[in-house]
Write an enzyme that holds these catalytic residues in place. Structure first.
Site, PDB file in Angstrom:
ATOM      1  CB  CYS A 139      15.862   9.939  28.261  1.00  0.00           C
ATOM      2  SG  CYS A 139      17.317  10.418  27.331  1.00  0.00           S
TER       3      CYS A 139
ATOM      4  CD  GLU B 211      59.110  18.376  42.708  1.00  0.00           C
ATOM      5  OE1 GLU B 211      59.638  18.716  43.794  1.00  0.00           O
ATOM      6  OE2 GLU B 211      57.972  18.726  42.361  1.00  0.00           O
TER       7      GLU B 211
ATOM      8  CB  SER C 183      55.965  26.046  49.320  1.00  0.00           C
ATOM      9  OG  SER C 183      55.235  26.837  50.013  1.00  0.00           O
TER      10      SER C 183
ATOM     11  CE  LYS D  61      57.530  25.762  41.784  1.00  0.00           C
ATOM     12  NZ  LYS D  61      56.528  24.735  41.787  1.00  0.00           N
TER      13      LYS D  61
ATOM     14  NE  ARG E   2      56.435  21.380  51.109  1.00  0.00           N
ATOM     15  CZ  ARG E   2      55.410  21.920  51.758  1.00  0.00           C
ATOM     16  NH1 ARG E   2      54.308  21.241  51.909  1.00  0.00           N
ATOM     17  NH2 ARG E   2      55.490  23.133  52.253  1.00  0.00           N
TER      18      ARG E   2
ATOM     19  CE  LYS F 253      52.961  28.409  39.414  1.00  0.00           C
ATOM     20  NZ  LYS F 253      53.042  27.020  39.885  1.00  0.00           N
TER      21      LYS F 253
END
Ligand code: IVH
Length: 703
Positions: free
Chosen positions: A461, A196, A100, A137, A158, A344
């Site tokens: 209720c 991906e 990763s 990404k 993966r 990120k």
């Protein structure tokens, strides 16, 4: 990929084949033409023939192959759609581990990364800049594709990084995966590509609109739709989702003698260009190759600024050292390469106005405040209501009606109120008054001093009854297939459901006459409800929505009683004698059975055929003394690929193990699934924990 001259030639051929009767001799040309059109459509985004023309050519190819069994090229476009493909996801080893990425959050982090690379490459005192390649990404599911002798032979997820799950059949239906590619042009015999699987945001929205029409559960985000799509048992279902694969790495390339070809390719950007030329979908735009870290930082920031314009969901950028030689010098840790880092993006935020607060009543009477806000677009969805959790949350954040608030989507799934902007107040804001009475039945709300939640304790209720019914039929409770929230709401509005027991006494003839139902669905519902009547009593206990009585405690109690109504006579001691059952559960169950209306509901259920007696499934499991995991403690981490966590834990229990929830010196075995994180690290650091893959675990328990 194709030269101008080639394109011209193929288009001529395409016209020719479209206008004549196809014969066996045309086979290779037909494949060449269709492969070209697939590439134009799926990779190059500029189709040059009509869908109809493509379909006609495709059908000609299908006919030709069905009439001539010797015409069977494995890379024929028909191989993407043959319906006898099945996926059973066997486990396969990756050629290199799939690592990763380490994370960075700002320019300074990236400068530190550059300093580190300079050290690793012995360039500390040099002034020369390092070339970096910056990519989006993608937020999807990672896959590895293997090509051998120019043919696509295998795809895998993966998995745990070393071993993945094979999903070749599903990858074959993804049109952006070439079934053949001329690797031999570059002297490559065997190649492993990493990429991906993603779904374009527009396709994702269309899928969800369609699912809503069909009454199916919506996907939370494109990532879930993509990773789920990779793992569909039926490749045709995978195909429907509109998956695409972006390649972001050539991870292995060897020639016929097994010699590494990578050094010859020199750099990551060059390998990506080669892959683009071979027909793969890659991200390559002019500002991606950066000279020095300052340019790389700018590129990351530009990806962040423009993320909404990108057709696919991205959650960051990836900065990679471009030169393969420098990558080699930098090396990798067990977890991530040192030559690459993720940048990120900040959580997506939006401003909106808090219009009002509604109070929802849960199945155990908990009151949850929900903010109704001016609808605002945030990370691919329109947000119009957001949970405010409890009274304390509102006062801590000093939220007021008409406030301008900042919201964000944590993990891009659940919207969350970050804060109100006090500077934007104009004087029309008013405080939020938490109600003193239940919004549904007006019963006085109560809150114990040690809890943050206000509750309605009225056993009859209406709002609670409705929520309890919805829970009662759900998967975790009585698991009545096909019976969901919308049915409960419809029947409730009709007055057919007053309490839980009415679920087992429905008039199916009347249901069949309802709009959108019919005899078929009414009969199906009757069958499923009849089946649920035989459920073990631990399911029934859990389905009653008794506060603090969850699935685990229900199981423990069910082991000790022969009939559910035995609990009318149980004292606190009876409960607390059971290991793992405490006085709070005891108190709540006792209180439930003291209410005559509750007992009456259970009696009516029994009269309608619902099982209230202990079944074989309720009795404690007897474990053989020679069970493989006897006396061991076990923990599952990461996402398991071959079974749900529930099934895995049940398997472990049957094999004699005890499931525990944290890594400590008491833990004997850790089973790691996909994306295992801190638990795995902690177990490795302890050094005393046996770490198993999912496959090894299965082998062990299945003997
Ligand atoms: S490079 C050894 N590049 O992010 C290099 N990964 O957090 C490792 N991902 O599992 C991956 N876009 O699935 C790389 N442009 C990109 C990526 C990317 C998405 C995913 C990938 C990986 C995860 C790592």
């Amino acid at each position: 990929m194709y030269s101008k001259k080639e394109e011209k030639e193929i288009l001529k051929l395409s016209d020719l084949l479209s206008s004549k009767a196809i014969s066996k001799e045309d086979y290779n040309d037909l494949i060449r033409v269709l492969q070209y059109h697939e590439w134009k459509y799926y990779i190059n985004n500029s189709p040059v023939i009509s869908d109809k023309n493509f379909d006609d050519l495709f059908k000609s190819l299908q006919t030709l192959e069905s009439e001539n069994s010797d015409l069977n090229r494995p890379d024929s476009p028909t191989q993407r759609v043959s319906s006898d493909l099945t996926s059973d996801f066997p486990s396969v080893a990756h050629l290199n581990p799939m690592l990763s990425l380490a994370n960075s959050y700002n320019g300074d982090d990236l400068k530190d990364f550059d300093t580190q690379i300079r050290k690793l490459c012995n360039m500390e005192s040099a002034t020369e800049k390092i070339d970096y390649f910056v990519e989006p990404k993608y937020d999807g599911g990672s896959v590895a594709l293997v090509y051998e002798n120019d043919l696509f032979i295998r795809a895998a997820t993966r998995g745990n990084g070393t071993q993945g799950e094979e999903m070749t059949a599903n990858a074959k239906v993804i049109p952006s995966v070439p079934l053949s590619a001329a690797f031999s042009k570059h002297d490559i015999y065997k190649a492993e590509l990493r990429g991906e699987a993603v779904i374009a945001k527009t396709i994702f929205n269309q899928n969800n609109t369609q699912r809503a029409k069909e009454g199916l559960a919506l996907f939370a985000n494109p990532r879930n739709a993509a990773t789920g799509g990779l793992r569909m048992k039926d490749p045709m279902e995978s195909k429907k989702r509109g998956l695409e694969i972006f390649i972001f790495q050539l991870a292995h390339a060897t020639d016929k003698d097994g010699k590494d070809v990578m050094p010859k390719l020199k750099s990551h950007s060059n390998s990506i260009l080669i892959l683009r030329d071979l027909g793969f979908k890659v991200a390559f735009e002019k500002d991606q190759l950066c000279h020095g870290i300052d340019d790389a930082i700018k590129s990351c920031q530009s990806w962040e600024t423009n993320r909404e314009q990108f057709l696919y969901e991205i959650d960051g950028a990836v900065v990679k050292v471009d030169s393969f030689a420098k990558q080699e010098l930098s090396g990798s840790t067990q977890h991530h390469p040192r030559w690459a880092i993720a940048f990120k993006f900040k959580a997506k935020q939006a401003h909106t106005k808090l219009l009002e607060v509604e109070y929802q009543v849960g199945k155990t009477g908990a009151i949850t405040p929900v903010a109704k806000v001016e609808p605002v677009h945030l990370a691919g969805v329109t947000v119009s209501s957001i949970s405010l959790h409890n009274e304390e949350f509102i006062s801590q954040k000093d939220l007021r009606i008409n406030d301008t608030i900042i919201i964000e989507r944590a993990g891009d799934v659940i919207p969350y109120v970050v804060k109100s902007i006090a500077d934007r107040r104009t004087g029309i804001e008013s405080p939020i008054e938490f109600p003193k009475h239940c919004p549904s039945c007006n019963y006085t709300l109560e809150k114990t001093s040690d809890q943050a939640t206000w509750r309605c304790h009225n056993p009859i209720c209406e709002a609670q009854q409705l929520q309890r019914m919805i829970y009662h039929v759900s998967k975790d409770a009585m698991n009545i297939d096909g019976f969901g929230k919308s049915y409960i709401e419809t029947f409730y509005k009709k007055g057919w459901l007053k309490d839980l027991s009415d679920i087992y006494n429905l008039d199916y003839k009347a249901i069949a006459l309802l709009e959108g139902f019919g005899v078929k669905s009414a009969t199906k519902l009757e069958k499923n409800i009849t089946l649920a009547k035989q459920n073990p009593i631990h399911r029934l206990l859990n389905s009653l929505s008794i506060h603090h009585l969850g699935r685990k405690a229900s199981k423990l109690i069910a082991q000790e009683i022969s009939h559910v109504l035995d609990l009318r006579r149980w004292t606190t001691e009876n409960f607390t004698e059971i290991k793992d059952i405490g006085p709070i559960v005891a108190e709540n169950v006792i209180a439930y059975f003291m209410v005559p209306e509750n007992v009456a509901i259970l009696e009516k259920m029994e009269a309608h055929g619902v099982n209230l007696k202990q079944t074989e499934q309720d009795k404690p499991r007897v474990i053989n003394a020679d069970a493989p995991l006897i006396g061991k403690t076990i923990l599952f981490t990461g996402s398991l690929q071959t079974m749900s966590r529930k099934v895995a834990q049940a398997k472990a229990e049957t094999a004699g193990a005890k499931n525990i929830s944290a890594v400590s010196s008491n833990l004997n075995i850790l089973v790691v699934g996909e994306k295992a994180g801190s638990k795995l690290k902690k177990a490795q650091a302890l050094g005393t924990v046996e770490i198993l893959t999912e496959e090894a675990f299965n082998k062990l328990v299945e003997g």
